[in-house]
Design a protein around this motif. Structure first.
Motif, short mmCIF file in Angstrom:
data_model
loop_
_atom_site.label_atom_id
_atom_site.label_comp_id
_atom_site.label_asym_id
_atom_site.label_seq_id
_atom_site.Cartn_x
_atom_site.Cartn_y
_atom_site.Cartn_z
N TRP A 1 0.23 -9.29 -8.48
CA TRP A 1 -0.09 -7.98 -8.14
C TRP A 1 0.21 -7.44 -6.88
O TRP A 1 1.12 -6.42 -6.29
N ASP A 2 -0.25 -8.46 -5.90
CA ASP A 2 0.02 -8.28 -4.49
C ASP A 2 1.35 -7.98 -4.21
O ASP A 2 1.76 -7.06 -3.37
N ARG A 3 2.19 -8.84 -4.50
CA ARG A 3 3.56 -9.15 -4.22
C ARG A 3 4.10 -8.05 -4.75
O ARG A 3 5.17 -7.22 -4.05
N THR A 4 3.97 -7.44 -5.82
CA THR A 4 4.56 -6.37 -6.41
C THR A 4 4.41 -5.21 -5.66
O THR A 4 5.29 -4.45 -5.31
N LEU A 5 3.25 -4.87 -5.56
CA LEU A 5 2.78 -3.78 -4.44
C LEU A 5 3.31 -3.73 -3.22
O LEU A 5 3.97 -2.72 -2.65
N ALA A 6 3.54 -4.99 -2.46
CA ALA A 6 3.95 -4.90 -1.39
C ALA A 6 5.61 -4.68 -1.42
O ALA A 6 5.85 -3.96 -0.24
N VAL A 7 6.21 -5.21 -2.07
CA VAL A 7 7.69 -4.84 -2.37
C VAL A 7 7.78 -3.29 -2.55
O VAL A 7 8.48 -2.65 -2.00
N ASN A 8 7.35 -2.90 -3.77
CA ASN A 8 7.91 -1.75 -4.32
C ASN A 8 7.01 -0.35 -3.88
O ASN A 8 7.63 0.60 -4.00
N ALA B 1 2.03 0.32 -12.05
CA ALA B 1 1.12 0.84 -10.84
C ALA B 1 1.96 1.31 -9.46
O ALA B 1 1.56 2.22 -8.83
N SER B 2 2.80 0.35 -9.05
CA SER B 2 3.65 0.64 -7.87
C SER B 2 4.40 1.67 -8.09
O SER B 2 4.70 2.54 -7.12
N LYS B 3 5.15 2.12 -9.19
CA LYS B 3 5.88 3.18 -9.40
C LYS B 3 5.30 4.33 -9.48
O LYS B 3 5.71 5.69 -9.05
N TRP B 4 4.10 4.50 -10.14
CA TRP B 4 3.25 5.49 -10.13
C TRP B 4 2.82 5.95 -8.76
O TRP B 4 2.80 7.32 -8.44
N ALA B 5 2.35 4.95 -7.96
CA ALA B 5 1.79 5.38 -6.56
C ALA B 5 3.18 5.89 -5.76
O ALA B 5 2.97 6.78 -4.94
N LEU B 6 4.27 5.45 -6.07
CA LEU B 6 5.37 5.70 -5.40
C LEU B 6 5.88 7.38 -5.32
O LEU B 6 6.12 7.94 -4.58
N ARG B 7 5.50 7.80 -6.66
CA ARG B 7 5.63 9.36 -6.73
C ARG B 7 4.71 10.07 -5.94
O ARG B 7 5.09 11.05 -5.21
N GLY B 8 3.33 9.76 -5.74
CA GLY B 8 2.59 10.42 -4.85
C GLY B 8 2.97 10.21 -3.21
O GLY B 8 2.84 11.14 -2.47
N LEU B 9 3.26 9.07 -3.12
CA LEU B 9 4.01 8.78 -1.68
C LEU B 9 5.00 9.84 -1.26
O LEU B 9 5.20 10.31 -0.21
#
Length: 255
Positions: A105-112, A155-163
């Motif tokens: 989880w941590d690594r995926t969100l860190a990169v993406n 989760a990482s890609k959903w968050a990227l939309r808001g960013l």
């Protein structure tokens, strides 16, 4: 005059798949291209093949010092940045949430996610110095739906939309546009090759029901990247561009 003549473009995750395609597309259109990747040897070889209008920087997108060093090198070599393509991303082996290690989880969100945040953070002063420009975040159709077994990636890609939307609001008055592209199933190693000996992601998605019944190509994504980065896309910011052959639409009528 070439479409990106005199402009400097930085692409992350740039040595294979969609990233390499974006590099070639911008280079062919006249840009000075910065090939950013963790594998500096591969990036350097790629830059050598392209010639003097390309150079390589070592960049782990999760490292703030790497971003600072990379942008300093871009400034000294080519001047201010006109385009940032936040392309670097990672996928993980399929697993239920209850079976997903926290480090995955941590690594995926860190990169993406954090990697793209750091790209926006550190590229903004350079883009502002250039008088404006374009940031393109590569997201995914998984950022539009839920997908069993891929919670960290989703989760990482959903968050990227808001960013992306927030950055567009903050940077609009600086003439910096920020958009995201959401590719579907594109024929790259991330999709077509197994991560852990199990099925590849592409094996889980038969294109037969798609309105366009095939996998996408990196070059098709590149064409949209170039459009958004150019003056042709000057009125688009904070927007999400789905490029999936109809995957999100649901099954098409049978022929």
């Amino acid at each position: 005059m070439p479409r990106f003549d005199g402009q400097t473009v930085l692409v992350t995750g740039a040595t294979s798949g969609m990233g390499a395609s974006h590099v070639r597309g911008f280079h062919a259109a006249g840009a000075q291209v910065v090939i950013a990747a963790r594998d500096h040897e591969a990036a350097t070889a790629f830059a050598t093949d392209l010639g003097p209008s390309a150079f390589a920087v070592r960049l782990d997108v999760t490292s703030e010092p790497d971003w600072t060093a990379a942008l300093d090198e871009v400034s000294s070599r080519f001047g201010p940045l006109s385009v940032l393509v936040n392309n670097a991303g990672t996928q993980h082996p399929a697993a239920l949430i209850e079976d997903t290690p926290t480090e995955v989880w941590d690594r995926t969100l860190a990169v993406n996610l954090t990697g793209q945040f750091l790209g926006i953070k550190h590229a903004t002063p350079s883009l502002r110095e250039a008088g404006g420009g374009s940031i393109i975040n590569i997201a995914s159709t998984m950022g539009n739906v839920g997908q069993a077994y891929y919670a960290p990636y989703v989760a990482s890609k959903w968050a990227l939309r808001g960013l992306t939307r927030t950055a567009a609001l903050e940077l609009g008055r600086d003439n910096i546009r920020v958009n995201s592209i959401h590719p579907g199933v594109v024929a790259t190693p991330l999709i077509t090759e197994s991560l852990d000996g199990g099925p590849a992601i592409g094996d889980l998605y038969s294109p037969a029901p798609f309105a366009v019944p095939r996998l996408g190509t990196p070059e098709e994504v590149t064409a949209l990247v170039l459009h958004l980065a150019s003056t042709d896309g000057a009125f688009a910011t904070g927007a999400e561009f789905v490029l999936d052959g109809g995957l999100l639409l649901g099954p098409a009528l049978a022929a």
